[in-house]
Design an enzyme around this catalytic site. Structure first.
Site, PDB file in Angstrom:
ATOM      1  N   GLY A  35       0.840  -1.192   0.000  1.00 39.92           N
ATOM      2  CA  GLY A  35       0.000   0.000   0.000  1.00 39.92           C
ATOM      3  C   GLY A  35       0.873   1.238   0.000  1.00 39.92           C
ATOM      4  O   GLY A  35       1.942   1.252  -0.607  1.00 39.92           O
ATOM      5  N   VAL A  36       0.425   2.264   0.708  1.00 39.80           N
ATOM      6  CA  VAL A  36       1.167   3.533   0.721  1.00 39.80           C
ATOM      7  C   VAL A  36       2.594   3.336   1.248  1.00 39.80           C
ATOM      8  O   VAL A  36       3.563   3.802   0.647  1.00 39.80           O
ATOM      9  CB  VAL A  36       0.428   4.568   1.601  1.00 39.80           C
ATOM     10  CG1 VAL A  36       1.239   5.847   1.714  1.00 39.80           C
ATOM     11  CG2 VAL A  36      -0.944   4.868   1.004  1.00 39.80           C
ATOM     12  N   SER A  83       4.706   0.449  -0.935  1.00 42.53           N
ATOM     13  CA  SER A  83       5.200   0.956  -2.229  1.00 42.53           C
ATOM     14  C   SER A  83       6.452   1.785  -2.026  1.00 42.53           C
ATOM     15  O   SER A  83       7.421   1.691  -2.782  1.00 42.53           O
ATOM     16  CB  SER A  83       4.155   1.856  -2.892  1.00 42.53           C
ATOM     17  OG  SER A  83       2.954   1.190  -3.049  1.00 42.53           O
ATOM     18  N   ILE A 130       9.690   9.144  13.458  1.00 40.02           N
ATOM     19  CA  ILE A 130      10.459   9.646  14.597  1.00 40.02           C
ATOM     20  C   ILE A 130      11.184   8.494  15.276  1.00 40.02           C
ATOM     21  O   ILE A 130      10.555   7.542  15.725  1.00 40.02           O
ATOM     22  CB  ILE A 130       9.549  10.336  15.633  1.00 40.02           C
ATOM     23  CG1 ILE A 130       8.649  11.361  14.953  1.00 40.02           C
ATOM     24  CG2 ILE A 130      10.389  10.987  16.722  1.00 40.02           C
ATOM     25  CD1 ILE A 130       7.621  11.976  15.892  1.00 40.02           C
ATOM     26  N   GLY A 133      -7.177  14.683   3.401  1.00 44.55           N
ATOM     27  CA  GLY A 133      -6.488  13.393   3.421  1.00 44.55           C
ATOM     28  C   GLY A 133      -5.847  13.064   4.757  1.00 44.55           C
ATOM     29  O   GLY A 133      -5.112  12.082   4.869  1.00 44.55           O
ATOM     30  N   LYS A 192      -0.545   2.472  20.436  1.00 44.15           N
ATOM     31  CA  LYS A 192       0.805   3.028  20.546  1.00 44.15           C
ATOM     32  C   LYS A 192       1.197   3.208  22.009  1.00 44.15           C
ATOM     33  O   LYS A 192       2.351   2.979  22.389  1.00 44.15           O
ATOM     34  CB  LYS A 192       0.879   4.349  19.787  1.00 44.15           C
ATOM     35  CG  LYS A 192       0.743   4.152  18.269  1.00 44.15           C
ATOM     36  CD  LYS A 192       0.457   5.466  17.560  1.00 44.15           C
ATOM     37  CE  LYS A 192       0.399   5.275  16.045  1.00 44.15           C
ATOM     38  NZ  LYS A 192      -0.106   6.488  15.357  1.00 44.15           N
TER      39      LYS A 192
END
Lengths: 430, 430
Positions: free
Chosen positions: B14-15, B18, B138, B189, B207
């Site tokens: 995906g993002v 890729s 980070i 977005g 997280k």
């Protein structure tokens, strides 16, 4: 926990060394659990073994014979917090040759001769870590060495000296001059009796060399770093920055040129807009901006000095090298495979803020503008103020090479209509 | 560079995937130099192999059979960027059982079942890294795992979700309500079509579990984390914070209790003074404060999401595990040796900011103050405003347990003279 204890030699027992010895004793159980084996102080090399020290360690551990301690066959790790080039270099090379891993906070030595130490570590299969050498407790070198190792770092921009940041912060917040702010820093313990290494930028330059080497995989020494301290920064410079909604900071700047073929490293005071995250770094804190291709802009912030913060960084490294001893691993080697050319200050790209005392007559601005044009330096803004003997031009440039900007200032000095170049300050931060 | 190539299986394209594939190809020479051996993409598992992708990789690498790829005997490292619990868990456990090292960005899986993955990695001598799972690019987990490992972390306080920070930042800067700010985030977005995981705090809670586990060497899962999202935060809450020179942020807070015997982890909106460094974190940026005994206060800041920043973190981990493959080393194991008790929200120590709509008559403040005293909650400030139907008390408390504070609010609701509890917001940051 059946593993044999790992033996640690501590070279130096000043502010940082004492805190390391204290933490190794008081947090021994946690350290053992995290390493997978207990750690044992094998000895502490000091100049005056009989000096009274309020430390929870066996007095028999103190010795004046640093070399014998550093090379004792049973020592697994040597921690060096003496500082300076010699005898530290000799001691660490002997320890590495003996197969001991090394943890050091010695920025001067790493900036002068890091390549020799790294080569010795590589040759003898030992680890060499030095997180405490730059920005104290702030985890910065490990992120550069390891976290960002799959990325391409383009720029490192940081406040890496707490003393000068304290002084400049005071000048900004109280309007004091340099001398008064330095006196205050000295009184509060932020500046040493001889503040030369801090205020002349030597300390920051050593750190810049280390950062540039790690960021760009290239050998950079302190001698490669352009250096200007803060002793020439005046209350007027700081006030002038304030008028521009900016602050003056002593910055360490390591940059890859736009085509990626060379690097520059420099330390000098610069104006920074108040909106920049580094502008808000107050008192003796440190902060470092890292810009890389994929990760974008990262910032690391924290206390840059002090016994306990620096000891935290030393102990983090100590656990890392001890874990490797237990597991049979090795720290990733630091190499200068990229071997980029290290350019001089003339190649650095920056902006200038220039104040000129000028004759109050027609045509002066045109004359001045022509000088900038001759050097192909583009002017961003000009402000004219005052009349008669107070007539002044304040000029902000666009980005150009430092060589072109410096040559422009030289030519301005030569103009009859320019009575004085009142101040020149570099400008950083978009 | 005579070493054999290391083979890397990529699960998901995906993002982030890729960008990982693209960077592995375009920066292959740098990666090889830093690892000490070339890296080779062994295959890319996707659901639709024939989908058009603008990637510089051999189309024959795409496969739908993720399990076969993850367990191929020649694969050295498996990168997982699919997300979600299954099939990711099955795939990664199979890969680890096969001796492959794993790099993943999967926060949900690590927060639910990190201990199982770590145990599998330990058992089979493989590495498990997941820097990209928290705060994107980070470098944060590696500093916690390695740099601060010689120190005692007391508190982690962070903005770890970019979507909610964007929304709250917009509400603060434009005065917009939650719904309008969410619409804007979606249009730009920053929010997904189904924003539940972000705005209800699930993402931040996962997280927080990962951060608490690493910081305190204790097993903490997402189910242990108290969670409140930002859907109830109103424009009035944000305006009220603004009046107090504060901002509202969605914070992830992991804390050791003062005697060091238990930990709490929580995610909720809170008021933070504008002078706090986290208050200045704008738009979709992330930042995490770490307070530790020796190092003091550190802050890590940068882009918390996005394809390229997340890929930077994945590649950093990839280089680390590949270096270990080349050198025969191992990443330090992540253990929960401290095994501290994980306390519930009632034990967390915080402060409340409470607005009460009250009857405009004598004795109301005394009655309200008595309720606080009954619960042993100390009042820091009270402000009375308005008259008649607009009479309001605004109260800020000192630190108390969340249980005592919540019980106080319940008792206030029961008072006849209190017409409504108009808002309750926790307050963090000194």
């Amino acid at each position: 926990m059946s593993k044999r204890p790992l033996k640690v030699a501590l070279l130096g027992c000043g502010v940082v060394g004492s805190e390391v010895a204290r933490l190794m004793t008081t947090t021994a159980d946690d350290l053992a659990a995290r390493v997978g084996a207990p750690l044992e102080l094998a000895g502490i090399a000091v100049r005056r073994p009989n000096r009274a020290r309020d430390l929870p360690v066996d007095p028999a551990l103190f010795t004046t014979d640093a070399l014998s301690l550093a090379t004792r066959p049973d020592v697994d790790v040597v921690i060096e917090v003496i500082g300076g080039i010699e005898p530290a270099r000799t001691l660490l090379l002997a320890a590495l040759a003996n197969g001991a891993s090394v943890v050091t906070a010695n920025k001067a030595l790493l900036a002068e001769d890091g390549a020799t130490l790294h080569a010795a570590a590589e040759k003898h299969g030992a680890d060499l870590y030095y997180e405490a050498a730059v920005a104290g407790a702030i985890p910065l070198l490990r992120p550069l060495r390891e976290s960002l190792v799959g990325d391409k770092v383009k720029r490192v921009l940081g406040i890496v000296n707490g003393t000068t940041n304290f002084i400049l912060d005071r000048m900004d917040s109280t309007g004091a001059g340099f001398a008064d702010a330095l006196d205050e820093a000295t009184a509060l313990g932020y500046a040493e009796a001889d503040p030369t290494a801090d205020i002349e930028g030597f300390d920051a330059a050593a750190k810049a060399a280390i950062l540039a080497g790690l960021a760009f995989h290239t050998k950079v020494t302190a001698a490669d770093v352009y250096r200007e301290g803060i002793t020439e920064v005046t209350a007027a410079d700081v006030a002038s920055a304030r008028e521009m909604n900016s602050v003056v900071k002593l910055l360490a700047i390591c940059e890859l040129d736009p085509v990626g073929e060379s690097v520059t490293a420099r330390v000098h005071p610069a104006m920074l807009p108040r909106s920049h995250p580094l502008a808000g770094v107050r008192e003796a804190y440190n902060a470092v901006f890292v810009e890389s291709e994929a990760a974008g802009r990262l910032m690391f912030y924290g206390p840059g000095a002090g016994g306990a913060p620096t000891a935290s960084a030393v102990l983090g490294d100590l656990v890392a090298v001890c874990r490797n001893k237990v597991n049979g691993g090795r720290a990733p080697a630091v190499t200068s495979y990229a071997d980029l050319r290290v350019g001089g200050m003339g190649e650095a790209r920056t902006r200038y803020h220039i104040s000129l005392d000028v004759d109050d007559k027609a045509g002066v601005l045109a004359q001045v503008a022509l000088v900038f044009a001759d050097h192909e330096v583009s002017i961003q803004t000009v402000r004219q103020s005052g009349r008669g003997d107070d007539a002044r031009l304040v000029i902000a440039t666009h980005v150009a090479t430092d060589a072109a900007l410096a040559a422009t200032v030289e030519s301005l000095r030569a103009l009859d209509t320019v009575r004085a170049v009142a101040s020149v300050m570099r400008v950083e931060g978009e």
